[in-house]
Design a protein around this motif. Structure first.
Motif, PDB file in Angstrom:
ATOM      1  N   GLY A   8       1.705  67.740  75.896  1.00 51.68           N
ATOM      2  CA  GLY A   8       3.084  67.444  76.252  1.00 51.68           C
ATOM      3  C   GLY A   8       4.065  68.447  75.704  1.00 51.68           C
ATOM      4  O   GLY A   8       5.192  68.084  75.359  1.00 51.68           O
ATOM      5  N   VAL A   9       3.670  69.721  75.622  1.00 53.67           N
ATOM      6  CA  VAL A   9       4.543  70.778  75.108  1.00 53.67           C
ATOM      7  C   VAL A   9       4.694  71.843  76.188  1.00 53.67           C
ATOM      8  O   VAL A   9       3.699  72.296  76.765  1.00 53.67           O
ATOM      9  N   ARG A  10       5.926  72.248  76.446  1.00 50.20           N
ATOM     10  CA  ARG A  10       6.185  73.304  77.413  1.00 50.20           C
ATOM     11  C   ARG A  10       7.014  74.403  76.752  1.00 50.20           C
ATOM     12  O   ARG A  10       8.042  74.125  76.126  1.00 50.20           O
ATOM     13  N   VAL A  11       6.560  75.630  76.893  1.00 48.23           N
ATOM     14  CA  VAL A  11       7.312  76.810  76.459  1.00 48.23           C
ATOM     15  C   VAL A  11       7.806  77.490  77.720  1.00 48.23           C
ATOM     16  O   VAL A  11       7.010  77.833  78.604  1.00 48.23           O
ATOM     17  N   LEU A  12       9.124  77.697  77.821  1.00 43.82           N
ATOM     18  CA  LEU A  12       9.671  78.228  79.066  1.00 43.82           C
ATOM     19  C   LEU A  12      11.011  78.912  78.820  1.00 43.82           C
ATOM     20  O   LEU A  12      11.676  78.671  77.812  1.00 43.82           O
ATOM     21  N   HIS A  13      11.366  79.797  79.767  1.00 45.52           N
ATOM     22  CA  HIS A  13      12.720  80.332  79.778  1.00 45.52           C
ATOM     23  C   HIS A  13      13.591  79.338  80.524  1.00 45.52           C
ATOM     24  O   HIS A  13      13.289  78.969  81.666  1.00 45.52           O
ATOM     25  N   PRO A  14      14.693  78.839  79.924  1.00 42.36           N
ATOM     26  CA  PRO A  14      15.442  77.724  80.505  1.00 42.36           C
ATOM     27  C   PRO A  14      16.271  78.106  81.713  1.00 42.36           C
ATOM     28  O   PRO A  14      17.413  78.552  81.593  1.00 42.36           O
ATOM     29  N   GLU A  15      15.703  77.926  82.877  1.00 44.40           N
ATOM     30  CA  GLU A  15      16.415  78.049  84.131  1.00 44.40           C
ATOM     31  C   GLU A  15      16.468  76.665  84.770  1.00 44.40           C
ATOM     32  O   GLU A  15      15.678  75.788  84.412  1.00 44.40           O
ATOM     33  N   PRO A  16      17.386  76.428  85.709  1.00 41.54           N
ATOM     34  CA  PRO A  16      17.461  75.090  86.316  1.00 41.54           C
ATOM     35  C   PRO A  16      16.145  74.599  86.878  1.00 41.54           C
ATOM     36  O   PRO A  16      15.795  73.432  86.730  1.00 41.54           O
ATOM     37  N   THR A  17      15.384  75.484  87.515  1.00 40.38           N
ATOM     38  CA  THR A  17      14.137  75.051  88.150  1.00 40.38           C
ATOM     39  C   THR A  17      13.026  74.825  87.127  1.00 40.38           C
ATOM     40  O   THR A  17      12.276  73.857  87.237  1.00 40.38           O
TER      41      THR A  17
ATOM     42  N   ASP B 182      21.858  78.968  77.597  1.00 38.69           N
ATOM     43  CA  ASP B 182      21.156  78.906  78.878  1.00 38.69           C
ATOM     44  C   ASP B 182      20.662  77.489  79.162  1.00 38.69           C
ATOM     45  O   ASP B 182      20.623  77.058  80.317  1.00 38.69           O
ATOM     46  N   VAL B 183      20.248  76.781  78.106  1.00 38.21           N
ATOM     47  CA  VAL B 183      19.814  75.390  78.281  1.00 38.21           C
ATOM     48  C   VAL B 183      20.964  74.558  78.835  1.00 38.21           C
ATOM     49  O   VAL B 183      20.808  73.791  79.797  1.00 38.21           O
ATOM     50  N   ARG B 184      22.111  74.718  78.224  1.00 35.50           N
ATOM     51  CA  ARG B 184      23.280  73.955  78.661  1.00 35.50           C
ATOM     52  C   ARG B 184      23.679  74.330  80.087  1.00 35.50           C
ATOM     53  O   ARG B 184      24.028  73.455  80.893  1.00 35.50           O
ATOM     54  N   ALA B 185      23.623  75.604  80.398  1.00 34.87           N
ATOM     55  CA  ALA B 185      23.975  76.034  81.749  1.00 34.87           C
ATOM     56  C   ALA B 185      23.006  75.465  82.782  1.00 34.87           C
ATOM     57  O   ALA B 185      23.419  75.032  83.866  1.00 34.87           O
ATOM     58  N   ALA B 186      21.716  75.440  82.447  1.00 36.55           N
ATOM     59  CA  ALA B 186      20.720  74.893  83.377  1.00 36.55           C
ATOM     60  C   ALA B 186      20.958  73.410  83.617  1.00 36.55           C
ATOM     61  O   ALA B 186      20.905  72.933  84.754  1.00 36.55           O
ATOM     62  N   LEU B 187      21.255  72.657  82.547  1.00 40.32           N
ATOM     63  CA  LEU B 187      21.505  71.231  82.695  1.00 40.32           C
ATOM     64  C   LEU B 187      22.780  70.972  83.495  1.00 40.32           C
ATOM     65  O   LEU B 187      22.862  70.000  84.257  1.00 40.32           O
TER      66      LEU B 187
END
Length: 429
Positions: A145-154, A16-21
């Motif tokens: 400076g830490v973010r926890v998130l579900h990797p979507e483009p936005t 999903d990370v790769r797809a978002a990028l």
């Protein structure tokens, strides 16, 4: 965003990370930068889903696969995580995956500092999946400076814009060097590609005096938590019973589309399988790629020197000696480079020692080849090498350059230019 695939994704959510990028496309219209996918920097305990190098910051993306989808994830950096009110339980026994992610990000920051790369802020993004509706983080963690998130483009784009906020942008040369010390194999994108991704082409100060550290983020509202519920202005009508199924179908279609885009992206080289053999970490600088061929660190400076330089060091001593050697290529011809840095008591002693080292025939510091540290295709010695030196306070740095084969002269313009550039090379490998 230019994607460079160096290995397989270490987590399922990494897809999903790769797809978002991939949805951002090539160039700087959306954000710019270079994303190294499946990279494991030297010294890092595990492969990373991505290291994103932006003109104003570095993001280390670590994927965390949750046992089940979640509507609400409570993800503090200290203490256990909770999914929909229940404590997180994983098969590996970890109750707080952030610990491993922060350790990986710290490793990257430490390597950039050791290799004296451009001091951009290094932030951490913990990508969670297979799906998370909302992530709740304490404000103090967001400020780190830490973010926890579900990797979507936005969501990934918003995190990058929040975290990559260095006042001075990283130039093309600095970005090439930074990517070179993070990559475990291959070479960074060329100058034209980096310019297209938003890295400016400008002259900056000497990187040898720079340092890299984890820079905490300061922002947000005190006491607020990310993802806090907002009170609606008016009550909304109840959703039909089929709405959740329709939403799930649309989400599945978007995920499938992202995977297809990532798999067919022409900007990510995927034809060659990733190698499992260890390769030396190259350093890219001034349009050249330098392959490390050995390094050493000592405290006995006199024992690793000769001539008048040995006499001076025996009388005055030193506090440290670091040496390194590299191989590069100029116009298709191999060049060997030797770099040494001697640290003495103070600036006055540094000026004295540099004067001795700069005197022809007065001796110098042994290069590693002189002490038997040769390599296949390397030079037999550094005799008649082009020479350059510099001093900064109590640190004297000297560099030599010779053709790996054939005769060299100390006045060769190509070698002299390379020796001057080589003074910027890292002394640790």
């Amino acid at each position: 965003m230019r994607l460079v695939r160096l290995g397989e994704q270490p987590s399922v959510v990494g897809v999903d990370v790769r797809a978002a990028l991939s949805t951002w496309g090539v160039g700087k219209a959306v954000l710019g930068g270079v994303a190294l996918l499946g990279v494991q920097p030297p010294g890092c305990p595990r492969p990373l889903d991505a290291v994103i190098v932006l003109p104003r910051g570095v993001l280390v993306v670590v994927g965390v696969d949750l046992p089940d989808p979640a509507m609400r994830l409570e993800a503090p950096l200290t203490g256990g995580w909770a999914i929909d009110g229940w404590p997180l339980v994983r098969t590996d026994g970890a109750v707080n995956p952030a610990t491993e992610a922060l350790a990986a990000a710290t490793t990257v920051a430490n390597r950039l500092q050791a290799m004296r790369a451009e001091p951009l802020p290094v932030s951490t993004v913990i990508a969670v999946g297979p799906y998370v509706g909302k992530v709740v983080q304490p404000t103090v963690d967001l400020n780190r400076g830490v973010r926890v998130l579900h990797p979507e483009p936005t969501t990934l784009l918003a995190a990058a814009r929040e975290l990559a906020t260095c006042e001075r942008p990283c130039t093309v040369d600095q970005a090439s060097r930074l990517l070179g010390v993070v990559m475990s194999e291959g070479s960074p994108p060329d100058t034209g590609q980096l310019l297209a991704e938003g890295f400016p082409d400008a002259v900056t100060t000497d990187l040898a005096s720079a340092s890299t550290m984890l820079i905490p983020r300061i922002g947000g509202k005190d006491g607020a938590e990310r993802g806090a519920e907002r009170k609606p202005r008016r009550p909304l009508p109840p959703l039909p019973h089929w709405a959740p199924y329709a939403a799930a179908g649309v989400f599945g279609l978007l995920v499938l589309l992202g995977i297809i885009v990532a798999a067919t992206s022409g900007d990510t080289p995927s034809a060659a399988p990733p190698t499992t053999s260890a390769r030396p970490t190259t350093v890219a600088m001034a349009g050249l790629t330098f392959a490390p061929e050995g390094a050493a660190k000592d405290t006995d400076c006199a024992g690793h020197s000769f001539g008048d330089a040995r006499t001076w060091l025996t009388q005055h001593g030193c506090t440290g000696l670091q040496r390194a050697q590299y191989e590069t290529s100029v116009n298709g011809r191999k060049v060997a480079v030797s770099v040494a840095e001697i640290t003495v008591a103070d600036a006055a002693a540094g000026a004295q020692l540099r004067a001795v080292l700069d005197t022809p025939g007065a001796g110098g510091v042994n290069d590693l080849v002189r002490e038997g540290r040769t390599w296949p295709g390397g030079p037999a010695n550094f005799d008649r090498a082009a020479y350059a030196s510099s001093v900064q306070d109590n640190r004297i740095r000297v560099a030599q350059a010779v053709w790996a084969d054939g005769q060299s002269t100390a006045t060769d313009p190509a070698l002299l230019n390379l020796a001057k550039q080589a003074q910027q090379l890292p002394l640790t490998q």
